[in-house]
Design a protein around this motif. Structure first.
Motif, PDB file in Angstrom:
ATOM      1  N   ARG A 135      14.142  16.817 -88.082  1.00 59.26           N
ATOM      2  CA  ARG A 135      12.796  16.358 -87.728  1.00 59.26           C
ATOM      3  C   ARG A 135      12.833  14.830 -87.636  1.00 59.26           C
ATOM      4  N   ILE A 136      12.597  14.324 -86.431  1.00 53.79           N
ATOM      5  CA  ILE A 136      12.470  12.883 -86.230  1.00 53.79           C
ATOM      6  C   ILE A 136      10.984  12.565 -86.134  1.00 53.79           C
ATOM      7  N   SER A 137      10.508  11.690 -87.011  1.00 52.99           N
ATOM      8  CA  SER A 137       9.078  11.427 -87.093  1.00 52.99           C
ATOM      9  C   SER A 137       8.706   9.958 -86.948  1.00 52.99           C
ATOM     10  N   HIS A 138       9.700   9.049 -87.007  1.00 53.93           N
ATOM     11  CA  HIS A 138       9.312   7.633 -87.040  1.00 53.93           C
ATOM     12  C   HIS A 138      10.426   6.711 -86.551  1.00 53.93           C
ATOM     13  N   ARG A 139      10.022   5.510 -86.180  1.00 55.85           N
ATOM     14  CA  ARG A 139      10.932   4.420 -85.868  1.00 55.85           C
ATOM     15  C   ARG A 139      11.471   3.851 -87.181  1.00 55.85           C
ATOM     16  N   LEU A 140      12.344   2.868 -87.088  1.00 52.05           N
ATOM     17  CA  LEU A 140      12.995   2.327 -88.282  1.00 52.05           C
ATOM     18  C   LEU A 140      12.638   0.863 -88.493  1.00 52.05           C
ATOM     19  N   SER A 141      12.260   0.541 -89.722  1.00 45.85           N
ATOM     20  CA  SER A 141      12.040  -0.850 -90.156  1.00 45.85           C
ATOM     21  C   SER A 141      11.116  -1.631 -89.231  1.00 45.85           C
ATOM     22  N   THR A 142       9.954  -1.046 -88.986  1.00 46.57           N
ATOM     23  CA  THR A 142       8.966  -1.713 -88.137  1.00 46.57           C
ATOM     24  C   THR A 142       7.566  -1.327 -88.605  1.00 46.57           C
ATOM     25  N   ASP A 143       6.592  -2.172 -88.335  1.00 41.86           N
ATOM     26  CA  ASP A 143       5.225  -1.920 -88.799  1.00 41.86           C
ATOM     27  C   ASP A 143       4.587  -0.713 -88.128  1.00 41.86           C
ATOM     28  N   ASN A 144       5.016  -0.394 -86.908  1.00 42.17           N
ATOM     29  CA  ASN A 144       4.412   0.737 -86.189  1.00 42.17           C
ATOM     30  C   ASN A 144       5.287   1.987 -86.263  1.00 42.17           C
ATOM     31  N   ALA A 145       5.982   2.153 -87.373  1.00 36.28           N
ATOM     32  CA  ALA A 145       6.990   3.217 -87.495  1.00 36.28           C
ATOM     33  C   ALA A 145       6.453   4.590 -87.114  1.00 36.28           C
ATOM     34  N   PHE A 146       5.234   4.921 -87.547  1.00 34.79           N
ATOM     35  CA  PHE A 146       4.706   6.274 -87.352  1.00 34.79           C
ATOM     36  C   PHE A 146       3.737   6.378 -86.180  1.00 34.79           C
ATOM     37  N   GLU A 147       3.666   5.351 -85.350  1.00 32.19           N
ATOM     38  CA  GLU A 147       2.791   5.400 -84.174  1.00 32.19           C
ATOM     39  C   GLU A 147       3.217   6.576 -83.279  1.00 32.19           C
ATOM     40  N   VAL A 148       2.253   7.445 -82.933  1.00 35.19           N
ATOM     41  CA  VAL A 148       2.604   8.654 -82.171  1.00 35.19           C
ATOM     42  C   VAL A 148       2.687   8.392 -80.674  1.00 35.19           C
ATOM     43  N   THR A 149       2.076   7.320 -80.192  1.00 34.68           N
ATOM     44  CA  THR A 149       2.152   6.989 -78.770  1.00 34.68           C
ATOM     45  C   THR A 149       3.261   5.967 -78.549  1.00 34.68           C
ATOM     46  N   THR A 150       4.191   6.292 -77.678  1.00 31.73           N
ATOM     47  CA  THR A 150       5.290   5.367 -77.410  1.00 31.73           C
ATOM     48  C   THR A 150       4.805   4.220 -76.535  1.00 31.73           C
ATOM     49  N   ARG A 151       5.506   3.116 -76.612  1.00 33.15           N
ATOM     50  CA  ARG A 151       5.218   1.973 -75.741  1.00 33.15           C
ATOM     51  C   ARG A 151       5.949   2.173 -74.416  1.00 33.15           C
ATOM     52  N   PRO A 152       5.336   1.836 -73.293  1.00 31.26           N
ATOM     53  CA  PRO A 152       6.001   2.046 -71.997  1.00 31.26           C
ATOM     54  C   PRO A 152       7.183   1.114 -71.792  1.00 31.26           C
ATOM     55  N   LEU A 153       8.155   1.602 -71.046  1.00 29.09           N
ATOM     56  CA  LEU A 153       9.285   0.789 -70.612  1.00 29.09           C
ATOM     57  C   LEU A 153       9.009   0.259 -69.220  1.00 29.09           C
ATOM     58  N   ILE A 154       9.340  -0.997 -69.005  1.00 24.82           N
ATOM     59  CA  ILE A 154       9.290  -1.591 -67.671  1.00 24.82           C
ATOM     60  C   ILE A 154      10.728  -1.724 -67.197  1.00 24.82           C
ATOM     61  N   VAL A 155      11.028  -1.069 -66.081  1.00 24.94           N
ATOM     62  CA  VAL A 155      12.404  -0.899 -65.617  1.00 24.94           C
ATOM     63  C   VAL A 155      12.610  -1.639 -64.302  1.00 24.94           C
ATOM     64  N   TYR A 156      13.749  -2.319 -64.191  1.00 26.19           N
ATOM     65  CA  TYR A 156      14.133  -2.982 -62.953  1.00 26.19           C
ATOM     66  C   TYR A 156      14.870  -1.977 -62.051  1.00 26.19           C
ATOM     67  N   LEU A 157      14.254  -1.595 -60.954  1.00 25.14           N
ATOM     68  CA  LEU A 157      14.934  -0.716 -59.994  1.00 25.14           C
ATOM     69  C   LEU A 157      15.937  -1.507 -59.159  1.00 25.14           C
ATOM     70  N   ASN A 158      15.653  -2.784 -58.961  1.00 27.94           N
ATOM     71  CA  ASN A 158      16.595  -3.729 -58.353  1.00 27.94           C
ATOM     72  C   ASN A 158      16.152  -5.122 -58.786  1.00 27.94           C
ATOM     73  N   ASP A 159      16.664  -6.151 -58.164  1.00 30.48           N
ATOM     74  CA  ASP A 159      16.370  -7.517 -58.598  1.00 30.48           C
ATOM     75  C   ASP A 159      14.895  -7.884 -58.496  1.00 30.48           C
TER      76      ASP A 159
END
Length: 354
Positions: A135-159
């Motif tokens: 069972r994975i329930s939390h992030r590690l060593s951070t204030d928002n460890a148990f936040e259930v909503t993930t933060r979005p990733l912004i991805v570079y498709l190219n330059d």
């Protein structure tokens, strides 16, 4: 394994003579190659999925594996795609974050991959592969460890082109009902001493048996049905094995601070010795709250020896959690290093008798 645990070496005896307080669990897997087949024989000492221990950074292997799998499902992304997490100042790649997880057990690298995956996806994918209980329930060593909503990733498709990966909303953790889920006599919370046992019931759960199953699927995927394997491309698999086995110096870290045994607790955790080239250790370690763990596949090409070893123990003499007073250096690391050496020497002796 009994011979190793019955050793008179003081590093072994320091734990074996006080078993109850150290909560030791060990699984040793013997590997026999018979023609084209591989036979695993597991030997257990006090391994019990119902006896909880805090898995600490060992869970990072799951973030790495399942991030690789998810990349295979996304046509526009790969290991070397550049991205950043919303609100994070670091631009990086998936390859960089996975490498940091194994080289120096970087917490922020793990958390970035968890934002990419979400807790529910990790738990479902492991269940689908027959890897349980986990069972994975939390992030590690951070204030928002148990936040259930993930933060979005912004991805570079190219330059010049960016895309936004949709966040996921995950289920809040249900308290675990396990033995030893409350530990010790007291703990610190925001500099205040609370005179009650520390409650781990909402924490991550990744027992010895599940760790061993994950490692077997990484090293010997062909021994499992396709639906129980991790879906990695050949290039991803090679990348993962290199990341798991290379010491930090091979990834550009200063070997004065990040010596070979920094994340290789078995055999080398109590020394600054250089690991010889013929000896490869594919592993993931963890230590937090006084619990120290290693799960490793050790392969010696010179002596034709290979085996798996997973062990965890508690090194918290005063029974107080969150006080940063743990006996990793005095008890935990010496025990794991010597246990690895004892098993390794027994394997070599057995090979010489054949």
């Amino acid at each position: 394994m009994k011979i190793a645990l019955n050793s008179n070496n003081s590093k072994i005896r320091s734990v074996m003579d006080s078993l109850a307080k150290h909560e030791l669990q060990v699984r040793y897997t013997r590997i026999d190659r018979i023609k084209d087949s591989i036979v695993f024989t597991d030997y257990n000492f006090q391994v019990n999925d119902s006896n909880y221990f805090y898995p600490a950074s060992t869970v990072k292997i799951l973030s790495a594996l399942l991030a690789l799998e998810k990349l295979n499902e996304m046509d526009s992304l790969d290991l070397y795609t550049q991205f950043y997490v919303e609100g994070d100042s670091l631009e990086t790649t998936f390859a960089n974050e996975i490498s940091k997880i194994f080289a120096v057990s970087d917490n922020e690298a793990n958390n970035r991959l968890l934002e990419f995956l979400g807790q529910d996806r990790i738990n479902k994918k492991l269940k689908d592969k027959g890897i349980a209980p986990v069972r994975i329930s939390h992030r590690l060593s951070t204030d928002n460890a148990f936040e259930v909503t993930t933060r979005p990733l912004i991805v570079y498709l190219n330059d010049t082109t960016l895309t936004w990966l949709k966040p996921s909303v995950n289920k809040p953790p249900v308290p675990l009902a396990l033995n030893r889920i409350k530990k010790g006599t007291a703990y610190y919370e925001e500099n205040a001493l609370i005179n009650e046992p520390f409650d781990f019931s909402l924490k991550n759960y990744f027992p010895i048996s599940a760790q061993n199953e994950v490692l077997k699927r990484i090293i010997f995927p062909e021994q499992f049905p396709k639906n129980e394997r991790f879906n990695l491309s050949p290039d991803q698999h090679s990348f993962l094995l290199k990341a798991m086995s290379d010491p930090p110096r091979k990834m550009g870290y200063d070997d004065m601070d990040y010596y070979d045994g920094y994340c290789k607790f078995f055999m080398f955790g109590d020394s600054r010795d250089t690991i010889p080239e013929y000896l490869k250790i594919y592993n993931k370690v963890g230590n937090a709250y006084g619990t120290i763990t290693d799960c490793a596949y050790i392969s010696d090409s010179k002596n034709n020896v290979e085996f798996m070893l997973t062990a965890t123990l508690l090194a918290n003499e005063n029974g107080i959690f969150n006080d940063n007073s743990y006996e990793y250096e005095d008890i935990g690391l010496p025990f794991l290093a010597q246990l690895g050496r004892e098993i390794y020497n027994l394997e070599i002796a057995q090979k010489q008798r054949q």
